[in-house]
Structures are given as structure tokens and as C-alpha cells.
Scaffold this motif. Structure first.
Motif, PDB file in Angstrom:
ATOM      1  N   UNK A  44      22.594  56.976 -20.727  1.00 49.14           N
ATOM      2  CA  UNK A  44      21.619  57.091 -21.797  1.00 49.14           C
ATOM      3  C   UNK A  44      21.674  55.918 -22.755  1.00 49.14           C
ATOM      4  N   UNK A  45      22.620  54.995 -22.509  1.00 50.78           N
ATOM      5  CA  UNK A  45      22.730  53.826 -23.383  1.00 50.78           C
ATOM      6  C   UNK A  45      21.474  52.969 -23.264  1.00 50.78           C
ATOM      7  N   UNK A  46      20.956  52.502 -24.420  1.00 51.78           N
ATOM      8  CA  UNK A  46      19.744  51.672 -24.375  1.00 51.78           C
ATOM      9  C   UNK A  46      20.053  50.262 -23.912  1.00 51.78           C
ATOM     10  N   UNK A  47      21.319  49.870 -24.007  1.00 50.32           N
ATOM     11  CA  UNK A  47      21.733  48.594 -23.420  1.00 50.32           C
ATOM     12  C   UNK A  47      22.180  48.908 -22.003  1.00 50.32           C
ATOM     13  N   UNK A  77      24.613  42.917 -19.997  1.00 51.76           N
ATOM     14  CA  UNK A  77      24.408  41.900 -21.034  1.00 51.76           C
ATOM     15  C   UNK A  77      24.504  40.505 -20.425  1.00 51.76           C
ATOM     16  N   UNK A  78      23.856  40.345 -19.302  1.00 54.79           N
ATOM     17  CA  UNK A  78      23.876  39.068 -18.590  1.00 54.79           C
ATOM     18  C   UNK A  78      22.482  38.457 -18.493  1.00 54.79           C
ATOM     19  N   UNK A  79      21.510  39.096 -19.151  1.00 57.81           N
ATOM     20  CA  UNK A  79      20.175  38.515 -19.230  1.00 57.81           C
ATOM     21  C   UNK A  79      19.423  38.503 -17.910  1.00 57.81           C
ATOM     22  N   UNK A 225      27.331  51.093 -20.449  1.00 63.65           N
ATOM     23  CA  UNK A 225      26.062  50.462 -20.088  1.00 63.65           C
ATOM     24  C   UNK A 225      25.737  50.631 -18.614  1.00 63.65           C
TER      25      UNK A 225
ATOM     26  N   UNK B 313      27.863  45.628 -28.235  1.00 55.90           N
ATOM     27  CA  UNK B 313      26.500  45.844 -27.754  1.00 55.90           C
ATOM     28  C   UNK B 313      26.325  47.254 -27.200  1.00 55.90           C
ATOM     29  N   UNK B 317      23.762  50.143 -28.434  1.00 57.95           N
ATOM     30  CA  UNK B 317      22.834  50.773 -27.486  1.00 57.95           C
ATOM     31  C   UNK B 317      22.795  52.283 -27.549  1.00 57.95           C
ATOM     32  N   UNK B 323      15.212  48.047 -31.936  1.00 59.77           N
ATOM     33  CA  UNK B 323      15.641  46.727 -31.478  1.00 59.77           C
ATOM     34  C   UNK B 323      15.303  46.596 -29.999  1.00 59.77           C
ATOM     35  N   UNK B 325      16.879  45.198 -26.476  1.00 59.30           N
ATOM     36  CA  UNK B 325      18.206  44.810 -25.958  1.00 59.30           C
ATOM     37  C   UNK B 325      18.375  43.308 -25.750  1.00 59.30           C
ATOM     38  N   UNK B 341      21.258  39.220 -26.537  1.00 61.71           N
ATOM     39  CA  UNK B 341      21.790  40.287 -25.691  1.00 61.71           C
ATOM     40  C   UNK B 341      22.684  39.813 -24.564  1.00 61.71           C
TER      41      UNK B 341
END
Lengths: 390, 390
Positions: A44-47, A77-79, A225, B313, B317, B323, B325, B341
């Protein structure tokens, strides 16, 4: 036996060099059918990590032919580059599996991907792709154990479970040690069954099962995440259970794996079941159980073998659940040391020498109940998590 | 000088034998007027200690002539008998103060009571009442320091603060070491001022001040049953500041005390300021800051001197704040190790050798900002809280 216990599945676990330790770090689980229906639940994490974003797309069609899993890196978090890495992994797996004369051509869009490890660093893609090659070569009906080992991070033991239903089987593997709420060390679970079930039925069974298993494990209140629970059905048994039968079997495997996660939680010296009864609703019972499970002062008290019911009451008091402060009873390992919101039986009667602890809470507000599982907060947890990435 | 810095207040701290250590454990603060207006904020925990329930009633009239505080026992979860103990304490203090020719007769309903210590045990009432006697005898214009010492529990230092406004003064004392969210070790704060202000103005100033100070300190996410912040005004300066001036002065003292609480948090090796900017609203900024402050994996990472921005992060999240991510930036001690991010500047540039740490988060979602203060999660925290009551 793990994920290869049900008919129609092959698996493998290989060392691809992603982990510096040269331990197994890439797993592959393939559904040979005849069906390839699937369902999943995600963090459920948004990240969300790249493999979660990818696998969410894959699951939209309700079809998964294979899942690639790696430890040694979360690819979170690696884009955009990280997402391309996941995409490339799925493309590569699809090509390799199609080339190896699988029973049907495999498209990248049918390959789920799961990753676990440190957040924020790119995966070593060439190593991962070579690992996929090796895993594809090594696929076997006996590969479930290796696959379960290959997804371990700070786990001290691999986690597998099997349940035999009426003519069908559900198997599963899990990794996670800090974990569900879900914890940042990430929980990954792959479940397989040879039952015949469409994607919608699988989805219903999986959501019902996770709601009462993984969703009620709260080790450190930290949501990852990358958390993923994937259920794949091959239909190879030819048996189509009722949704209730399937849900029961999947739930049994999920609870088994969830309790293995609690037992192996980072630094834990206690496995704590929080049984809340007398609640006005099941949601209330879960909220109260979770509030106790997440309370650092309660958790450190258990590490110190201290039956500190005052901290438990204070945790209950932070919830919105229905109860009257002067009606709450609390027992630890069967000794009702708090009655009516005040001191009850003698606290010295509580024996906390065992690793296993049961906290019972009676809210006297209704007939609903729920159990939440957690562990203590120990020196070991702090040590392990303060030294994890550096 | 603490609570006796403003004109019109006397205080004392005595050893009544409630603490086994024979340290100071009973404090008394008396407002000699001419005004006796007051305001307070109390714990949001639904399980409220007897002194909180009592003091809430006292504060309804906006008048407080004296406050009795004790350490060595929280008088929480002690049932009707515990409430009677608090009532008896207030009655006794009122009688003693009236008998000692205070400037005006004191009723029990004008005496606030605060307690801190272990939950679930009755206070030794005869000792407490003798302590009130001794404190009343010892009341002086120099008693602020002793009073601040007498409310300490696991605090390693007493906490006091003074701010001089235009013609008026605000003083304060605080105790708390695990603390606000507020922590179970309980936060007690007494603030005094010689400004002229009615109860409603005091209430507005106090709520504004606590919202930006104590409410933004989150040491261990645990909310106490006893937390109380009390503001009393004597009017002895003859100066009536504007509400804004009063709020500014009270806020300054509250922030000063709040930072002292963070600095003395149980087992802490780091004092961490989490500055969130670029938020769509101040509430969003606070939610994000608090989520980071409460995350055990973030907190253990700082204990390990690990600039683990991935965990930060992941904590962000879990919030509902506005926001995207891929737009979030995170700096630790000024090094922007996360940009958009994903990985930004080299993490090895981050120097975490100092006790003081600043985490900066830019959500790029608006113009609001807020700072939340916390500390790391250390071996010392676990040790102290696993050994506290047994």
C-alpha cells in the motif's frame, strides 16, 4: 516442496552474483498450465518499487506465466531507468522461456517480477539476466526449495508451506524478516495451486486470505516499497474447488507462512499473538491489536520479560475502537493482570520465559474478535537495522 | 528560575519518599495572583490517568491557584480509588494553602494535579500528602529549580526555560524522556506568566504554542495516559500583552522545552530535526515529518550513522500527503542524496558524526512547511524501556 508442490509448476534458484556473498539470489517460478490464471496484492506504500509497478500492470489481465524474483537489491526509488531494468528482465525471461519450447509462447506482459534488498540502487542488470538464463536452464519440479532460498535477505531460514485440499494443492514460499505492516525488509510471497480457478476467484481467495494472515502480522510498523503476494493457478489437478474451499486452503498456507515470518523477525526473542475479543467489530479488534503490536514501549517490555499491562492499556487508549476505559481486561499468557481497566491478578504470576507469548484483550464492547501477530523490540533489532546498508 | 521567574509565583520541590531513591518527588507551584487564570492541554489518550481526569474538571472554570505534581507513580489505570487519591491530594493542598494564610482561600477545585511514573499502581497517599505539607512549608520565590527536579523520572537533567516579553515574563519547567507523541514516560509541563490575560486568551496562546512545539516532538510514537501542559497567569506584571505577543512568548518557551525533551530522550544518540517544505498544506508537512519521525527503520539507521534515504522515502510513501513519488527530494545534513525520488548526491558525502541531524524533505507540492523533532532508536532505548518497571 514449496511452490512446486502443486502440479504444473517448475522452479529454480541460482546464484547470479547480485549478492556479494554469492548466495542464491535469483529465483524463477514457471506455470506450465494448462491454466495460467493469477491474482496478486501489492504494498500500500505510495512509493512503489519498479517491479511492483511492472507487476501491477501484468496482473491487470489476470494472467501470469512466470515470475522472476531477485534478492540483493529492491530496485526501488531508481527512477525510469530502474523501471526499464524490470521491463528488460521480463522481456529476457519471456524470450528465454519461449526459446526453451515452453508449452506456449511467453510474452513479457505475462512475466511478473519481484525484487528485494536495499532501496535506491540500480540492479546489476547483466548479472540478473544471466541469472534468469541459469534459472531457466535449471527449472525443475523439485526447484521449490532453491527458489525459496534465493529470495532470502536477512531471513535466517527459508519459508515454505503446502496444503492439500480435496484433490488440489496449494504451495507457497515467503521471505521477510522485518516485514509486514509490511516491513521495509520487504515481504515477498509466491503461492501456487493446481486448482482450476479463474482470475476473479483467485483474487477473492487471495484477498480474503491475506486480510487474515499477512495483513495481521505487524513486526515493526514499517511498510515496504516492494511487498508482493502473488497467487498462480495451473489447473493441472483438473479439480475446481468452490471459492470457499479455495479460500480456506490459500488462507491456511498464508497463515502458516505469516507465522514463519513472525518467528524469523529481525532480532526477535518473542513471538507474540495478540488476541482481541469482545470488540464491537472485527475492524475494531484489528485496530486494537495493531496498536498494541506497533507500540515500541510494549515491545521493549516484552523483550525485558516485563508483563507491563499499563503500556498495553495506553496503546489501546490511542485507538478509536469502541470500549469504556474502566471495562477493559488484559491477560498475558492467561493471567488476567488487568481487570476493568485497573490492576487484576498478581503480575508476578505471569511466566514470560517462553518465546511464545499470548496477549488477550477483552474490550467488553461486542462479539467480534481478531488476532494480530508481532514480536518484541530487541537489542538485536536495533543492531541489525542500524548496520544493514552501510 | 523556571516557573518562579515570572512575578507572583512560588514553588517548592521535596523528597516525600514516593521514589525509592529518596530523590525529590513532590513539587508544588502556587499562583499568588492577583490573577489566577489558567489554561491547559491534556493527553489525547482515551485511557486518562486520574490526575488528568481531575485537572480537566479544574480547568473548566479557567482558574488554577496551585498545582501539585509527583513523580514515582502515574496514578493511571487505578480505578475509582485512584481518582479519590487525586481528589484527596487536591483537598489536602487546598486546606494546607488556605491555612498558611495564602492571599485568598484555596478550594480543592482550584488545585490541578499531575502525576508521572509507572501505570497501574496506587500512589502511597500518606507519603504524598506529607510531601504536600513539606512543599507548602518550603514554598519560595526561588523554588522553581527544585520543583523542576522533583518531576523528573528517567530524565537525566531537569528542564526549565524563561522568556522575557515586553514588560512580562513566561517561565516553564518540563519533564519527559520517552515522550510526546506523547510518550509513555509522560510529558508534564508547567508554564507560568505574570502577564495579564483571561483564561480564553491563555487557552488560545497555549494551543497555538503546543501545536508548534510539543505536538511536533515525536520520540517513540507512544502516547501517555498522563501528559499535561498547564499555563497559569498571575497578572503580577500589570502588563496585558496582545494575544499575538503572549502566543509568541509562550511558543518560545514551549519550543525551548520541547527541544530539551528531545535532547534528553531515552537512549538517544541523535537529535533529529525533520524539516518538510514544499507541502500542499501545513498538515501535510506535519504528517510527512511525523511519519519519518515514527519509522523504526529510519530511526535505527540514524543510530547506525547510516544516511538511508530509501527508508525515509518509504516512510513518506505511507502518508496521504500530496506529492508525486518521482518529485521528492531528500537531504541529510544538507547533502541532497535523493533527487526526484531516486539517488542524488553521493551518500558518502553525508557527515553523521554530530549528535545533531537535519533531514530536509521537499515535496514540490506547494508552499507550506513544518518541522518535526525526533531522535534515533538506539540500544539504550531498548535497554532502558525493557528494564523500566520490573
Amino acid at each position: 516442496m514449496s511452490v512446486t508442490a502443486p502440479k504444473g509448476f517448475r522452479a529454480a534458484g541460482v546464484a547470479a552474483g547480485i549478492k556479494a556473498s554469492n548466495a542464491l539470489d535469483v529465483a524463477l517460478v514457471v506455470n506450465d498450465g494448462p491454466d495460467t490464471t493469477a491474482a496478486a496484492v501489492f504494498t500500500g506504500n505510495r512509493i512503489k518499487a519498479a517491479p511492483v509497478l511492472w507487476s501491477q500492470q501484468v496482473l491487470r489481465a489476470g494472467i501470469v506465466r512466470a515470475v522472476v524474483l531477485n534478492s540483493g537489491g529492491a530496485n526501488a526509488c531508481t527512477g525510469p531507468a530502474g523501471f526499464q531494468d524490470t521491463h528488460a528482465t521480463a522481456e529476457h525471461a519471456a524470450a528465454v522461456l519461449s526459446g526453451r519450447a515452453s508449452r506456449f509462447p511467453v510474452g513479457a506482459g505475462d512475466v511478473a517480477v519481484c525484487s528485494t534488498g536495499l532501496i535506491g540502487e540500480r540492479l546489476p542488470l547483466p548479472k540478473l539476466l544471466s541469472g534468469v538464463d541459469a534459472a531457466a536452464r535449471g527449472l525443475s519440479r523439485d526447484g521449490g526449495a532453491d527458489a525459496a532460498t534465493a529470495i532470502m535477505t536477512t531471513d535466517t531460514v527459508s519459508k515454505t508451506a503446502v496444503h492439500s485440499g480435496q484433490g488440489f494443492t496449494v504451495g507457497g514460499m515467503a521471505k521477510g524478516a522485518g516485514m509486514l505492516a509490511p516491513g521495509l525488509a520487504t515481504m515477498l510471497v509466491v503461492l501456487t495451486t493446481d486448482a482450476v480457478a479463474d482470475a476473479s476467484t483467485l483474487d477473492g481467495a487471495l484477498r480474503a486470505a491475506t486480510r487474515r494472515s499477512f495483513d495481521r502480522v505487524d513486526s515493526d510498523g514499517c511498510m515496504s516499497t516492494n511487498d508482493t503476494v502473488l497467487l498462480m493457478a495451473s489447473g493441472a489437478s483438473g479439480i475446481e474447488p468452490t471459492p470457499e474451499e479455495l479460500t480456506a486452503a490459500v488462507t491456511e498456507v498464508c497463515v502458516d507462512l505469516a507465522l514463519q515470518l513472525v518467528a524469523d523477525a529481525e532480532g526477535a526473542t518473542k513471538e507474540i499473538a495478540i488476541e482481541v475479543r469482545g470488540a464491537a467489530s472485527e475492524d475494531d479488534a484489528v485496530e486494537v491489536g495493531r496498536s498494541i503490536a506497533r507500540n515500541n514501549l510494549v515491545k521493549t517490555a516484552f523483550f525485558g520479560n516485563d508483563p507491563n499491562w499499563g503500556r498495553i492499556l495506553a496503546a489501546i487508549g490511542t485507538t478509536a475502537a469502541a470500549f469504556e476505559p474502566d471495562e477493559v481486561d488484559v491477560a498475558i499468557n492467561g493471567v488476567w493482570i488487568c481487570k476493568g481497566g485497573a490492576a487484576g491478578e498478581d503480575r508476578t504470576k505471569v511466566d514470560l520465559t517462553d518465546r511464545s507469548v499470548t496477549v488477550s484483550v477483552d474490550l467488553h464492547a461486542g462479539g467480534a474478535a481478531a488476532t494480530v501477530w508481532t514480536n518484541d523490540l530487541s537489542m538485536g533489532y536495533v543492531h541489525e537495522n542500524s548496520a544493514y546498508s552501510s
